[in-house]
Enzyme design. Structure first.
Site, PDB file in Angstrom:
ATOM      1  N   ARG A  15     -26.119 -10.563  15.087  1.00 41.01           N
ATOM      2  CA  ARG A  15     -25.845  -9.291  14.902  1.00 41.01           C
ATOM      3  C   ARG A  15     -26.945  -8.614  14.284  1.00 41.01           C
ATOM      4  O   ARG A  15     -27.740  -9.114  13.717  1.00 41.01           O
ATOM      5  CB  ARG A  15     -24.370  -9.179  14.498  1.00 41.01           C
ATOM      6  CG  ARG A  15     -23.270  -9.561  15.135  1.00 41.01           C
ATOM      7  CD  ARG A  15     -21.927  -9.452  14.564  1.00 41.01           C
ATOM      8  NE  ARG A  15     -22.025 -10.599  13.575  1.00 41.01           N
ATOM      9  CZ  ARG A  15     -20.942 -10.684  12.781  1.00 41.01           C
ATOM     10  NH1 ARG A  15     -19.753 -10.031  12.744  1.00 41.01           N
ATOM     11  NH2 ARG A  15     -20.952 -11.535  11.807  1.00 41.01           N
ATOM     12  N   TYR A  94     -21.468  -7.177   4.719  1.00 43.73           N
ATOM     13  CA  TYR A  94     -20.358  -8.140   4.435  1.00 43.73           C
ATOM     14  C   TYR A  94     -20.820  -8.993   3.189  1.00 43.73           C
ATOM     15  O   TYR A  94     -22.202  -9.524   3.543  1.00 43.73           O
ATOM     16  CB  TYR A  94     -20.115  -9.020   5.379  1.00 43.73           C
ATOM     17  CG  TYR A  94     -18.939  -8.404   6.755  1.00 43.73           C
ATOM     18  CD1 TYR A  94     -17.958  -8.011   6.207  1.00 43.73           C
ATOM     19  CD2 TYR A  94     -19.424  -8.375   7.783  1.00 43.73           C
ATOM     20  CE1 TYR A  94     -17.159  -7.616   7.529  1.00 43.73           C
ATOM     21  CE2 TYR A  94     -18.952  -8.172   8.973  1.00 43.73           C
ATOM     22  CZ  TYR A  94     -17.672  -7.401   8.793  1.00 43.73           C
ATOM     23  OH  TYR A  94     -16.639  -6.797   9.743  1.00 43.73           O
TER      24      TYR A  94
END
Ligand SMILES: NC(=O)c1ccc[n+]([C@@H]2O[C@H](COP(=O)([O-])OP(=O)(O)OC[C@H]3O[C@@H](n4cnc5c(N)ncnc54)[C@H](O)[C@@H]3O)[C@@H](O)[C@H]2O)c1
Length: 376
Positions: A15, A94
């Site tokens: 990603r 994250y």
């Protein structure tokens, strides 16, 4: 603001923190965006698309970290990135600090501003930057389960939707949150006979209004689970008790009630799993068998579909990234409670209590730190 988008270097992470569309939006807001060469390739975005959207490309990760005031990425920085992070640099990604002691110490040492996707929290207590990945994992769980039910994959040889003249496969979904409802919708769409269980009666009432007729809604209890697993071809684990380990709703001795070759997909494996016999697996080696039951327990399921996952994630993160870039982290967080809850570490101080508690480290209340930064 000068924004940097590095290429993810964590193993098998495809990603990327910002799409070409995101670059165009940030550029429209007056910002300068540097993207590392080939950062988007794993998600299907070429360097040319980024350049066309207004980004400047840099060859190395070192250059991206060196120039940027704000870094937008996906996964927590890994050891190779620690020395690249600068004092006062804003990292929007994250982190999952509570499960990373080394990372926590490294970010304290770096004196960066760490704003974690996973703790951005809305007034209704929902976690808007976790939802997209639960949607992806919930939907994927049925696709994976259907695959491993095929005989050559080791399964019972059941087609979930059946065909006229045969019974459809039976799917049990444990948990009616984001993962569970997305799994149930997919299974129902394939024509399976679906049972979804949750412990929240109000949630079951709501789901009974929106779920198709081939989804039965049942209260989650030990008795109901035993009755359901006797008949199920596929069991999905999607239970979450916030801040706690998932409860073991199916224990090893209960596997004997299940049909040989049936499949368990425990999506909740990242919180310890709601099936006792689950342990984390990877996309390289996703399944194993216990007592004749196939277990699929990949801890980062969305990683297998980076194109969809990147777009789903950045749809949710971009509006926050624009706020942070337009106002600066201090003003943006002073004006937005939900964004401020994403702040975990500021200039060496842990401002998120659960992170400090996880490692017995000092905690500084966010208000204390915010009052010392000047906010207009
Ligand atoms: N493996 C992966 O790649 C991946 C990806 C995304 C999310 N997840 C994980 O999936 C899990 C579920 O996430 P979510 O977003 O759906 O959470 P959620 O909070 O939206 O839903 C959890 C549901 O579980 C229900 N529940 C709690 N105890 C229960 C019980 N005993 N029986 C039945 N239901 C019970 C809750 O009432 C709630 O509706 C989390 O652990 C999350 O971290 C894993």
């Amino acid at each position: 603001m000068i924004i940097g988008v590095p290429k993810e270097i964590k193993n098998n992470e495809n990603r990327v923190g910002c799409t070409p569309g995101g670059v165009a939006e940030l550029k429209k807001n007056g910002h300068i965006i540097y993207v590392q060469a080939s950062a988007g390739v794993g998600s299907g975005f070429s360097d040319e698309e980024y350049v066309h959207a207004g980004a400047s490309m840099l060859n190395t990760i070192e250059e991206v970290y060196a120039i940027a005031e704000m870094i937008i990425k996906v996964k927590e920085p890994i050891a190779l990135e620690y020395p690249l992070i600068k004092e006062n640099q804003l990292l929007f990604t994250y982190f999952h600090f509570a499960s990373g002691e080394e990372l926590t110490h490294a970010m304290i040492k770096a004196k960066a501003i760490c704003l974690a996707y996973e703790t951005v929290e809305k007034e209704d207590r929902s976690l808007p930057l976790l939802v997209p990945m639960s949607e992806v994992a919930g939907r994927m769980s049925i696709q994976e389960g259907a695959k491993y039910l095929e005989k050559p994959m080791g399964g019972r040889g059941v087609l979930l939707g059946g065909v006229p003249g045969t019974k459809p496969g039976k799917v049990l979904v444990l948990g009616g949150g984001v993962v569970g409802t997305n799994a149930a919708k997919m299974a129902a769409g394939l024509g399976a006979d679906v049972t979804l269980m949750d412990i929240s009666l109000s949630r079951l009432r709501y789901l009974s209004d929106v779920m198709p007729a081939n989804v039965k809604l049942l209260m989650s209890s030990h008795y109901n689970i035993i009755e359901a697993i006797k008949e199920s071809d596929l069991v999905i684990g999607g239970v979450l008790i916030p801040g706690a380990k998932a409860p073991h709703l199916i224990t090893r001795d209960m596997l004997k009630y299940m049909k040989q070759g049936s499949v368990i997909v425990d999506v909740a494996v990242d919180q310890g799993g709601c099936i006792e016999t689950c342990h984390p697996t990877t996309h390289q080696d996703p399944i194993y068998e216990v007592d004749g039951i196939i277990h699929y327990c990949v801890a980062n399921m969305p990683g297998a579909v980076p194109y969809t996952s990147t777009i789903a994630l950045t749809n949710a993160t971009l509006p926050y990234a624009v706020q942070l870039a337009n106002k600066g982290w201090d003003k943006a967080c002073a004006h937005s409670k939900e964004l401020s809850l994403g702040l975990n570490i500021i200039q060496g101080k842990i401002v998120y209590k659960a992170v400090a508690e996880a490692f017995g480290l000092d905690y500084t209340p966010l208000e204390e730190v915010m009052s010392s930064v000047s906010v207009a």
